[in-house]
Each structure stands twice: as structure tokens, then as C-alpha cells.
Design a protein around this motif. Sequence first.
Motif, PDB file in Angstrom:
ATOM      1  N   ARG A   1      62.437 -20.274  21.559  1.00 59.53           N
ATOM      2  CA  ARG A   1      63.704 -20.514  22.239  1.00 59.53           C
ATOM      3  C   ARG A   1      63.510 -21.417  23.458  1.00 59.53           C
ATOM      4  NH1 ARG A   1      63.639 -15.216  20.736  1.00 59.53           N
ATOM      5  NH2 ARG A   1      62.747 -14.596  22.742  1.00 59.53           N
ATOM      6  N   HIS A   2      62.263 -21.446  23.977  1.00 59.65           N
ATOM      7  CA  HIS A   2      61.975 -22.249  25.171  1.00 59.65           C
ATOM      8  C   HIS A   2      60.844 -23.233  24.846  1.00 59.65           C
ATOM      9  CE1 HIS A   2      64.539 -19.513  27.388  1.00 59.65           C
ATOM     10  NE2 HIS A   2      63.854 -18.506  26.884  1.00 59.65           N
ATOM     11  N   VAL A   3      61.178 -24.241  24.047  1.00 62.89           N
ATOM     12  CA  VAL A   3      60.201 -25.254  23.646  1.00 62.89           C
ATOM     13  C   VAL A   3      59.951 -26.194  24.819  1.00 62.89           C
ATOM     14  CG1 VAL A   3      59.762 -27.188  22.086  1.00 62.89           C
ATOM     15  CG2 VAL A   3      60.854 -25.096  21.225  1.00 62.89           C
ATOM     16  N   VAL A   4      58.684 -26.430  25.122  1.00 62.87           N
ATOM     17  CA  VAL A   4      58.333 -27.295  26.252  1.00 62.87           C
ATOM     18  C   VAL A   4      57.800 -28.650  25.799  1.00 62.87           C
ATOM     19  CG1 VAL A   4      57.921 -25.362  27.815  1.00 62.87           C
ATOM     20  CG2 VAL A   4      56.020 -26.254  26.431  1.00 62.87           C
ATOM     21  N   ARG A   5      57.235 -28.727  24.607  1.00 62.49           N
ATOM     22  CA  ARG A   5      56.749 -29.989  24.067  1.00 62.49           C
ATOM     23  C   ARG A   5      56.939 -29.980  22.562  1.00 62.49           C
ATOM     24  NH1 ARG A   5      57.062 -31.196  28.484  1.00 62.49           N
ATOM     25  NH2 ARG A   5      55.577 -32.209  29.891  1.00 62.49           N
ATOM     26  N   ARG A   6      57.295 -31.133  22.010  1.00 56.33           N
ATOM     27  CA  ARG A   6      57.394 -31.289  20.557  1.00 56.33           C
ATOM     28  C   ARG A   6      57.094 -32.725  20.196  1.00 56.33           C
ATOM     29  NH1 ARG A   6      63.006 -29.784  21.322  1.00 56.33           N
ATOM     30  NH2 ARG A   6      62.664 -28.069  19.843  1.00 56.33           N
ATOM     31  N   GLY A   7      56.769 -32.942  18.945  1.00 53.35           N
ATOM     32  CA  GLY A   7      56.460 -34.294  18.502  1.00 53.35           C
ATOM     33  C   GLY A   7      56.225 -34.341  17.019  1.00 53.35           C
ATOM     34  N   VAL A   8      55.832 -35.524  16.531  1.00 56.17           N
ATOM     35  CA  VAL A   8      55.561 -35.745  15.113  1.00 56.17           C
ATOM     36  C   VAL A   8      54.199 -36.409  14.997  1.00 56.17           C
ATOM     37  CG1 VAL A   8      56.287 -36.921  13.001  1.00 56.17           C
ATOM     38  CG2 VAL A   8      58.007 -35.968  14.554  1.00 56.17           C
ATOM     39  N   ALA A   9      53.365 -35.921  14.088  1.00 49.06           N
ATOM     40  CA  ALA A   9      52.059 -36.514  13.820  1.00 49.06           C
ATOM     41  C   ALA A   9      52.002 -36.916  12.356  1.00 49.06           C
ATOM     42  CB  ALA A   9      50.947 -35.518  14.135  1.00 49.06           C
ATOM     43  N   ARG A  10      51.508 -38.105  12.091  1.00 49.33           N
ATOM     44  CA  ARG A  10      51.360 -38.562  10.713  1.00 49.33           C
ATOM     45  C   ARG A  10      49.942 -38.285  10.239  1.00 49.33           C
ATOM     46  NH1 ARG A  10      55.555 -40.825   8.579  1.00 49.33           N
ATOM     47  NH2 ARG A  10      54.285 -41.483   6.780  1.00 49.33           N
ATOM     48  N   THR A  11      49.819 -37.890   8.985  1.00 46.21           N
ATOM     49  CA  THR A  11      48.506 -37.622   8.411  1.00 46.21           C
ATOM     50  C   THR A  11      48.510 -37.980   6.944  1.00 46.21           C
ATOM     51  OG1 THR A  11      46.740 -35.977   8.182  1.00 46.21           O
ATOM     52  CG2 THR A  11      48.988 -35.200   7.819  1.00 46.21           C
ATOM     53  N   GLY A  12      47.319 -38.087   6.381  1.00 44.86           N
ATOM     54  CA  GLY A  12      47.191 -38.449   4.974  1.00 44.86           C
ATOM     55  C   GLY A  12      45.763 -38.286   4.515  1.00 44.86           C
ATOM     56  N   PRO A  13      45.444 -38.821   3.333  1.00 49.11           N
ATOM     57  CA  PRO A  13      44.096 -38.613   2.775  1.00 49.11           C
ATOM     58  C   PRO A  13      42.989 -39.248   3.594  1.00 49.11           C
ATOM     59  CG  PRO A  13      45.385 -40.147   1.428  1.00 49.11           C
ATOM     60  CD  PRO A  13      46.332 -39.537   2.397  1.00 49.11           C
ATOM     61  N   SER A  14      43.307 -40.271   4.404  1.00 54.29           N
ATOM     62  CA  SER A  14      42.254 -40.919   5.187  1.00 54.29           C
ATOM     63  C   SER A  14      41.664 -39.974   6.230  1.00 54.29           C
ATOM     64  CB  SER A  14      42.795 -42.167   5.884  1.00 54.29           C
ATOM     65  OG  SER A  14      43.784 -41.829   6.847  1.00 54.29           O
ATOM     66  N   ARG A  15      42.415 -38.946   6.628  1.00 52.65           N
ATOM     67  CA  ARG A  15      41.903 -37.941   7.554  1.00 52.65           C
ATOM     68  C   ARG A  15      41.972 -36.559   6.924  1.00 52.65           C
ATOM     69  NH1 ARG A  15      44.110 -37.787  12.990  1.00 52.65           N
ATOM     70  NH2 ARG A  15      43.376 -35.640  12.900  1.00 52.65           N
ATOM     71  N   ASP A  16      41.955 -36.529   5.600  1.00 51.33           N
ATOM     72  CA  ASP A  16      41.934 -35.284   4.832  1.00 51.33           C
ATOM     73  C   ASP A  16      43.139 -34.393   5.144  1.00 51.33           C
ATOM     74  OD1 ASP A  16      40.648 -33.950   2.765  1.00 51.33           O
ATOM     75  OD2 ASP A  16      39.448 -32.698   4.104  1.00 51.33           O
ATOM     76  N   HIS A  17      44.268 -35.032   5.469  1.00 48.90           N
ATOM     77  CA  HIS A  17      45.528 -34.326   5.751  1.00 48.90           C
ATOM     78  C   HIS A  17      45.403 -33.318   6.906  1.00 48.90           C
ATOM     79  CE1 HIS A  17      46.761 -35.904   1.738  1.00 48.90           C
ATOM     80  NE2 HIS A  17      47.923 -36.028   2.376  1.00 48.90           N
ATOM     81  N   THR A  18      44.473 -33.574   7.821  1.00 48.23           N
ATOM     82  CA  THR A  18      44.386 -32.742   9.024  1.00 48.23           C
ATOM     83  C   THR A  18      45.295 -33.321  10.102  1.00 48.23           C
ATOM     84  OG1 THR A  18      42.474 -33.996   9.846  1.00 48.23           O
ATOM     85  CG2 THR A  18      42.029 -32.009   8.538  1.00 48.23           C
ATOM     86  N   VAL A  19      45.713 -32.451  11.021  1.00 49.88           N
ATOM     87  CA  VAL A  19      46.561 -32.841  12.143  1.00 49.88           C
ATOM     88  C   VAL A  19      45.913 -32.308  13.415  1.00 49.88           C
ATOM     89  CG1 VAL A  19      48.823 -32.580  13.225  1.00 49.88           C
ATOM     90  CG2 VAL A  19      48.658 -32.740  10.729  1.00 49.88           C
ATOM     91  N   LYS A  20      45.685 -33.186  14.367  1.00 48.87           N
ATOM     92  CA  LYS A  20      45.095 -32.766  15.642  1.00 48.87           C
ATOM     93  C   LYS A  20      45.821 -33.482  16.768  1.00 48.87           C
ATOM     94  CE  LYS A  20      40.610 -33.542  16.692  1.00 48.87           C
ATOM     95  NZ  LYS A  20      39.150 -33.302  16.724  1.00 48.87           N
TER      96      LYS A  20
END
Length: 560
Positions: A94-113
Amino acid sequence: MTTRRTVLASGAGASAAALTARATGPASSAGPANSADAGAARRVFTHGVASGDPLPQAVVIWTRVTPTPASKPGSGKGPQVAVRWEVARDAGFRHVVRRGVARTGPSRDHTVKVDVTGLTPATWFHYRFALTTVDGVVHSRTGRTRTAPAADSDPGHLRLGFASCSNFPEGFFAAYRGLAARDDLHAVVHLGDYLYESGTKKLRAHVPDHEIVSLADYRQRHAQYKTDPDLQDAHAKFPWIVTWDDHEVTNDAYRDGAENHTPGSGPDGEGSYARRRARAHRAYDEWMPARLDGTAALGDGTRLYRRIRFGRLAELSMLDLRTYRDQQVTQTGTDATVDDPDRTITGQAQLDWLTDGLDDGRAQWKLVGTSVMFAPLKVVALPRDVVAAINTLSPLLPEDGAYVNPDQWDGYTADRRTVIDHLQEAEVSDTVFLTGDIHSAWAMDVPVDAGSYPLTGSVAVEFVCTSVTSDNLKDALGTPPRSAPNLAAEQAIMAANQHIKYLNFDDHGFCVLDVTAERTQCDWFVIGSRADRRSPVRWTRSFRTLSGSSTVQEVDRPVS
């Protein structure tokens, strides 16, 4: 080459009240609201969530997505996708302080950091990820993380869990379950051998079922470990601060090779070691919630040694003792080559960085995360002036005595002497080494001169955690816990090394380190059988060091 594991195996606790950590089912373990959503979350976010490297205003958050059935770890298949993330002060978001979008794919093994910045210090946050699929928006489980205190603050205490050496085939990760069940930790420190490169098949089989060499291999192995539910829970509950030892690449690794690497392109060859290590480091960067070269981005370098500061109370220096070291000496015992000042375990840049950081002006407690034992472990140790006199005739003896394991700091005494001399000459107080690797529990002083200790005193202390599952002496010998051969080995080692105050070759588990201005205390928690996924967790021993003392003393209970 004789390895550190077989060295101890070739050699060989009072009863304590059980202490079971509280399991509370916190928001960090929460999943989607209904079973259908939970099933989708398990398919899309199979490998859980994690966070790490907390700073006063930033923390790294991590996940891995499986957007299609073909997008398996290491496959190189699957689409590019956009993964949404958000960080909130509450588990209900209910009290989000940060948000965003990260793109990922097979070149990074679909990891998100993602390195989430702009946060408030010393604050608990909740985080999650979301992916839009053909079935709608799928959310990950919710993770919980905490930022470090402000650099100029005076936190009342710091409490860290620490562990090492989790070999998947050799047992279930009940020790991680014990960490996840706690509500009192600020972070978890992992001191290396987070995974193993072998193709061993014991209680559980490794995936892939052979020794890992390729980038796809390393990715699949990381993925397998992160499917373990107890490890997932521990990652979701606290931020982690990690370093690697050797098995994240291969056994007894050094700068230009490893004991368990066969160069060459023939049927038995494993190719270039430099390329193999680069693949292992790439997969580690993708799959672990850590900053390399100070960022969460991929491909910007492989420098893992770094500092995490907890206000003016403590600063943790995490070392990398594999990437820059010279090859280990091949003769165990009395090879005086270990004293060669041109040989290094840290590399000169890291050694300078370490000694510069060991300064009373930075923080009261100087914590050093070292993947291998720092204090000397000797068969016999003579005073240094006696050794020097003998060596005027011929270089017969290492300066610090006949050593047991050249893979640890005993094999690189010039670097260790540089650190000890700095601590002594600069009158640095309150230094504590936190150590993994050796599959056993130790509490000890760090002597100025092992051969004349205790007359010449101690400059620091060292606490060594047991392994999560990897074979200890009991396992190697096939003996019952606390049997005569094991106890005899412990007693013999302590008799030859007066600075060692506690040694346990038998148990698996984890440690909790509690830091206040007055003292730092280490509590050892152990599991029953590593073959039992639900093995109980109990406290076994505790030691502390009082501020200004640089010595350890036993206490009769863990911190509450």
C-alpha cells in the motif's frame, strides 16, 4: 595434491539445552492470494527472490523468470521480457516507495538484478516482481530486505547469520531453514562454496549430472540450488552478503588454474581455465544478489571484494581469496616456500585495500569475511626468532611452523604477516575474522607469534562456521558424533595450537554473530542429520570477544 578436506580427515561439546528458532511465517514467505496464482508464480518465478549488499540508501533485489516452458536455465531460449518490480514499506504494498521495469532475456539467462536506490537507512522493506503472461499478471513471492544504518549513526547492535559450504547432493539445507525461521537477523553472510562444481550423486543428484564447465552448466547448477525451498526462504527473509571460495568455479582454484581443472582440448581436457572461470563468474553475477565492481550491472568486471558498513558500530570487509592468489604449494608441512614474499593469496591491490580499511577511525568493529582460515593451524610452532636462527643455516622451516593446509592463509604467510603487523603497529582493536571453508567450528585468537603465544598476545579473533552440508570429519571417517577418534583429533589440534579455544569436527549448521559496543558474540547452531529435511536446530556453544581484548572467551548461553 592433498586437499584441505582430506588433510583433516586423515587426522579425526558438552551437552547443551536445545534452542529452536522461532518460525513465524512472515510476510517475506507470502505468495499470491489463491492457489491458481500460486501455481503460476511457481512456474514463472521458479527460483524465488533474493536481496543483498545493503547500503544505507540502496539494496540489490533479484529474481529469475521463466516466461515460456522452453526458457529453462542455461538453455539460451526464450523471449525478451519486461519484468516489473516494486519496493514498499509494507507487505501489502500500500506504501510503495520505488518501482520500475527491468528487461531480461536469454543473454542473461532471464535473471533480473536491480540496484534499488533512494531508500531510507536502517529500514525494513518488502519487494516483489511481476510478469505479464498469457494468463495475466503473475507476481513473485514477496521478499523482505533491510538497508544498512547511516554511516554516521550509532546503531545499538548488529546481528548477522553466517554460513558456508552447502553441497546439494550431501544433504538437505536444514541450516538454511534454521536461518529463515529467525526474526532477529539484519543480514546473512555467506562465506563461499555456495554451490559445488562436481557431478556427485549422493542423497540428492546434481543438475547437470556431471562436473560443470560450460556457461550453460554453471547456470543450471545455480538454478538447481535456488529451487531448494529452505534456501529460497532464507533468501526471501534477509539480505545476503556473499563471496565465493573455490567450488563456485572448481576445487582449489588459484589465479591461473585449479587442482580440479585439466587444461587442453583432448577428450580429457576442460579447455582454458581463464575461460572456464569467466563463465563461472558470469553465471555468479547473473544469479547472485551481489554487486561486482560496485554495480548490479553485468559485464562491468569481476571485483567481488567490497565493504558493507553498519554505521559507526561495524564494517564488514568481504574478501576474494581465489581470483588473485598464486598457486598453492604442493608439499604439505614444512615447505618454506609458503613464506615467499612474492607469493600472495589476496593480490597486492586487495591487500592494500584490506589494511587501509583496518583502521579504528572507520568503525569500532572491523569484521573481515574470509573464505579460508586466517589464523595459523600448525602441527608444531616454534617462536619466530628460533625459526629465523635455524633458517640462517638453511631455509628448513616455515616462519610460523609446520602447517597443515597450504590452501588457507598458512600457505601465504607474507600476506598474513602484513595484516598482523598492521594490526599490531597501528594498534587496531576489535578485529574479527569470519570464516568458512573447513567444514568445522572454531573459535580462536589470532596470535602475533603462534610459537610464543600467549606471551606475545593476540591482535584479533576468528570465528569459523561449520558447513551447511559438506562432509566434515565425522562424515569422512564414517564415525558417530563425538566418537573417540574425532575427540582425539580435536584435542590434539588444540594442544598443538594454544590459541584455538574451541573446535568441533562433527556438526553441520550455521552461526549467529551479535555485535554491540561492549562485545561481539558468536553462537553456533547445529542440525541433527543432514539426511533429514526437517532436522531440528539447536544451539551448541557460544564465544565472545570483549571490546579491546582481541581474545575469545566462552559464554554459557546464546544472545536472546
